[in-house]
Write an enzyme that holds these catalytic residues in place. Structure first.
Site, PDB file in Angstrom:
ATOM      1  N   GLN A 197      -6.729  -0.710   5.638  1.00 56.08           N
ATOM      2  CA  GLN A 197      -7.237  -1.322   6.869  1.00 56.08           C
ATOM      3  C   GLN A 197      -8.662  -1.846   6.712  1.00 56.08           C
ATOM      4  O   GLN A 197      -9.214  -2.446   7.630  1.00 56.08           O
ATOM      5  CB  GLN A 197      -7.203  -0.314   8.028  1.00 56.08           C
ATOM      6  CG  GLN A 197      -5.806   0.047   8.499  1.00 56.08           C
ATOM      7  CD  GLN A 197      -5.119  -1.086   9.263  1.00 56.08           C
ATOM      8  OE1 GLN A 197      -5.757  -2.043   9.719  1.00 56.08           O
ATOM      9  NE2 GLN A 197      -3.817  -0.988   9.409  1.00 56.08           N
ATOM     10  N   CYS A 225       8.215   6.562  18.529  1.00 48.33           N
ATOM     11  CA  CYS A 225       9.626   6.806  18.836  1.00 48.33           C
ATOM     12  C   CYS A 225      10.265   7.444  17.625  1.00 48.33           C
ATOM     13  O   CYS A 225      10.518   6.782  16.626  1.00 48.33           O
ATOM     14  CB  CYS A 225      10.346   5.499  19.125  1.00 48.33           C
ATOM     15  SG  CYS A 225      10.109   4.933  20.788  1.00 48.33           S
ATOM     16  N   THR A 244       9.218  -7.536 -12.732  1.00 48.20           N
ATOM     17  CA  THR A 244       8.744  -8.918 -12.764  1.00 48.20           C
ATOM     18  C   THR A 244       7.742  -9.158 -11.647  1.00 48.20           C
ATOM     19  O   THR A 244       7.978  -8.770 -10.500  1.00 48.20           O
ATOM     20  CB  THR A 244       9.946  -9.881 -12.617  1.00 48.20           C
ATOM     21  OG1 THR A 244      10.831  -9.645 -13.694  1.00 48.20           O
ATOM     22  CG2 THR A 244       9.497 -11.330 -12.611  1.00 48.20           C
ATOM     23  N   ALA A 295       0.812  -1.219   0.000  1.00 48.97           N
ATOM     24  CA  ALA A 295       0.000   0.000   0.000  1.00 48.97           C
ATOM     25  C   ALA A 295       0.844   1.267   0.000  1.00 48.97           C
ATOM     26  O   ALA A 295       0.415   2.293  -0.520  1.00 48.97           O
ATOM     27  CB  ALA A 295      -0.959  -0.006   1.188  1.00 48.97           C
ATOM     28  N   THR A 296       2.040   1.209   0.566  1.00 46.70           N
ATOM     29  CA  THR A 296       2.904   2.393   0.534  1.00 46.70           C
ATOM     30  C   THR A 296       3.191   2.765  -0.920  1.00 46.70           C
ATOM     31  O   THR A 296       3.055   3.934  -1.313  1.00 46.70           O
ATOM     32  CB  THR A 296       4.225   2.124   1.286  1.00 46.70           C
ATOM     33  OG1 THR A 296       3.914   1.873   2.662  1.00 46.70           O
ATOM     34  CG2 THR A 296       5.188   3.291   1.178  1.00 46.70           C
ATOM     35  N   ASN A 339      -5.732   3.524  10.646  1.00 44.81           N
ATOM     36  CA  ASN A 339      -4.950   2.422  11.189  1.00 44.81           C
ATOM     37  C   ASN A 339      -4.694   2.513  12.689  1.00 44.81           C
ATOM     38  O   ASN A 339      -4.295   1.535  13.302  1.00 44.81           O
ATOM     39  CB  ASN A 339      -3.613   2.313  10.439  1.00 44.81           C
ATOM     40  CG  ASN A 339      -2.971   3.661  10.233  1.00 44.81           C
ATOM     41  OD1 ASN A 339      -3.505   4.518   9.538  1.00 44.81           O
ATOM     42  ND2 ASN A 339      -1.834   3.872  10.858  1.00 44.81           N
ATOM     43  N   ALA A 398      -1.846  -7.085   0.965  1.00 46.52           N
ATOM     44  CA  ALA A 398      -2.248  -8.417   1.422  1.00 46.52           C
ATOM     45  C   ALA A 398      -1.958  -8.663   2.906  1.00 46.52           C
ATOM     46  O   ALA A 398      -2.730  -9.337   3.594  1.00 46.52           O
ATOM     47  CB  ALA A 398      -1.541  -9.477   0.583  1.00 46.52           C
ATOM     48  N   HIS A 399      -0.852  -8.085   3.407  1.00 49.40           N
ATOM     49  CA  HIS A 399      -0.413  -8.512   4.747  1.00 49.40           C
ATOM     50  C   HIS A 399      -1.267  -7.968   5.886  1.00 49.40           C
ATOM     51  O   HIS A 399      -1.089  -8.352   7.036  1.00 49.40           O
ATOM     52  CB  HIS A 399       1.080  -8.192   4.955  1.00 49.40           C
ATOM     53  CG  HIS A 399       1.397  -6.760   5.270  1.00 49.40           C
ATOM     54  ND1 HIS A 399       1.539  -6.312   6.560  1.00 49.40           N
ATOM     55  CD2 HIS A 399       1.628  -5.694   4.470  1.00 49.40           C
ATOM     56  CE1 HIS A 399       1.847  -5.012   6.533  1.00 49.40           C
ATOM     57  NE2 HIS A 399       1.898  -4.619   5.280  1.00 49.40           N
TER      58      HIS A 399
HETATM   59  C1  LIG Z   1      -0.201  -0.639   6.651  1.00 53.03           C
HETATM   60  C2  LIG Z   1      -0.789   0.532   5.992  1.00 53.03           C
HETATM   61  C3  LIG Z   1      -0.218   1.084   4.840  1.00 53.03           C
HETATM   62  C4  LIG Z   1       1.102   0.583   4.270  1.00 53.03           C
HETATM   63  O1  LIG Z   1       0.977  -0.686   3.718  1.00 53.03           O
HETATM   64  P1  LIG Z   1       2.285  -1.514   3.274  1.00 53.03           P
HETATM   65  O2  LIG Z   1       1.756  -2.591   2.394  1.00 53.03           O
HETATM   66  O3  LIG Z   1       2.849  -2.049   4.553  1.00 53.03           O
HETATM   67  O4  LIG Z   1       3.195  -0.596   2.574  1.00 53.03           O
HETATM   68  C5  LIG Z   1      -0.865   2.140   4.240  1.00 53.03           C
HETATM   69  N1  LIG Z   1      -2.002   2.643   4.721  1.00 53.03           N
HETATM   70  C6  LIG Z   1      -2.583   2.146   5.833  1.00 53.03           C
HETATM   71  C7  LIG Z   1      -3.855   2.738   6.328  1.00 53.03           C
HETATM   72  C8  LIG Z   1      -1.996   1.079   6.500  1.00 53.03           C
HETATM   73  O5  LIG Z   1      -2.576   0.605   7.596  1.00 53.03           O
END
Ligand SMILES: *Cc1c(COP(=O)(O)O)cnc(C)c1O
Length: 404
Positions: free
Chosen positions: A181, A328, A242, A73-74, A153, A202-203
């Site tokens: 989220q 932090c 890829t 998502a980043t 989040n 996905a994670h």
């Molecule tokens: C975790 C998160 C991201 C970043 O996702 P990644 O796949 O870890 O880069 C972006 N936006 C929100 C709201 C998130 O909770």
């Protein structure tokens, strides 16, 4: 019940064993490059990717041709904001977002601001919700993009994206939504919500790390983006590189499972969340809920425990994985910018804990966490001179502190 307990499911989630099973053949058997057109290894990999693309599209009610795979998502957020700003530069130079977005939206917007783009950062109310009227007021004839997240989040608050999508549509402005989220946990429908670009990964819902997607609307309107990564022209030229075939297959499987189980899982998580909330709040005084009481994602609970440092709490709860509302940075402990935006004082922000419940949490774990949180807060408050003074009825705001 096994220790440690994982209750930080907003940070990441355990990969569902069913997802791992679906991925495994794509490491050692169907290991081909999905772009190899000349042999069965390539064809098999491509078949796996395209089947997954259908499932990934379905979870947000989109068409598979509207899915661009990214590293997460980043990257999707970066691509959406930077890609629109570059592609639509002739149309305008103003974008609208809001203050409790994820860092990957805020920091991207700030970089664009340095490059000369005008950015409006809308405020939120004390519950963390954006007012759609503020969006309307912020729009100018130079506005090319509105970017508002679906679920926050830290505090799990659900933003009024359907209203904002309608506003954007009425004025012909593109609407991007960071739904990271939300996907797999609450219903997401890009047409119903009027979303033109949507980021997810996905994670955060039991899939592997390092694989995400950007939804890009294909018609009404057809969204165009300047690519941020150049190369072999993969993903319709929008994102070269890829394809991460096992990751994509796992992403698809995670979507398929969520599609089937979302309704039951949400219900179960709301029950667990309320058990946790009431278990803690009924036994401890001066505990405050952060974020909207009902407009929130099922697995999220964010509480402030007055007179207790969140960091000290986490030290006392080492066998439970939780997050505190302090970030932090290199040397100092900053209160969470999300809680600050809600008007939560620095003291209460530093005393906040985020509980992130997920698929693998049990009632037994929740009861253990309740017991340990109560013990820990009571112990820390017993050692706190501030808490003692407050209990004696001394108004801490009237105390003049002597410096020595
Ligand atoms: C975790 C998160 C991201 C970043 O996702 P990644 O796949 O870890 O880069 C972006 N936006 C929100 C709201 C998130 O909770």
């Amino acid at each position: 019940m096994k220790l440690p307990i994982y209750m930080d499911n907003h940070s990441t989630t355990r990969v569902d064993p069913r997802v791992v099973d679906a991925m495994l053949p794509y490491f050692t058997v169907h290991f081909g490059n999905a772009a190899s057109r000349n042999h069965s290894f390539g064809w098999d990999a491509d078949k796996g990717v395209e089947a997954a693309r259908e499932k990934v599209a379905k979870i947000i009610a989109a068409d598979s041709r509207e899915i661009i795979f990214t590293s997460g998502a980043t990257e999707s957020n970066n691509l959406a904001l930077k890609g629109v700003v570059e592609m639509y530069a002739e149309k305008g130079n103003h974008i609208i977002t809001q203050v409790t977005e994820h860092r990957s939206v805020l920091d991207t917007a700030k970089r664009l601001e340095k490059a000369g783009i005008n950015v409006t950062f809308l405020p939120v109310d004390k519950d963390g919700v954006v007012n759609p009227d503020d969006v309307i007021k912020a729009i100018t004839d130079k506005t090319i993009l509105i970017s508002i997240m679906l679920v926050n989040n830290e505090i799990g608050v659900i933003q009024p994206v359907t209203e904002i999508g309608e506003i954007a549509k009425d004025r012909g402005i593109l609407f991007h939504c960071d739904a990271t989220q939300a996907v797999g946990k609450v219903r997401v429908d890009v047409d119903m919500m009027g979303i033109d670009l949507l980021s997810f990964t996905a994670h955060k819902f039991y899939g592997p790390k390092g694989i995400g997607a950007l939804y890009m609307r294909k018609k009404n309107p057809r969204v165009r983006l300047s690519p941020m990564i150049d190369g072999g022209g993969h993903e319709r030229g929008v994102r070269s590189g890829t394809l991460n075939v096992p990751g994509i297959v796992g992403f698809g499987k995670a979507c398929e499972i969520a599609e089937d189980e979302m309704a039951d899982e949400s219900e179960r998580l709301v029950k667990l969340r309320e058990r946790l909330r009431l278990g803690i709040m009924n036994s401890l005084e001066e505990v405050y809920l952060n974020g909207h009481p009902s407009r929130r994602m099922p697995g999220n609970l964010n509480l402030s425990f007055a007179y207790v440092e969140g960091e000290s709490m986490l030290m006392g709860l080492k066998e439970i994985a939780l997050s505190s509302g302090s970030a932090c940075t290199s040397a100092t402990l900053e209160p969470s910018y999300v809680l600050s935006a809600l008007g939560v004082s620095a003291e209460l922000a530093h005393s906040s804990i985020r509980f992130g419940l997920g698929r693998f949490n049990t009632e037994e774990e929740v009861d253990y966490v309740i017991k340990r949180v109560i013990e820990t807060v009571n112990r820390l408050r017993d050692m706190s001179p501030l808490y003692e003074m407050a209990k004696e009825g001394i108004n801490l705001k009237d105390v003049s502190w002597k410096k020595d």
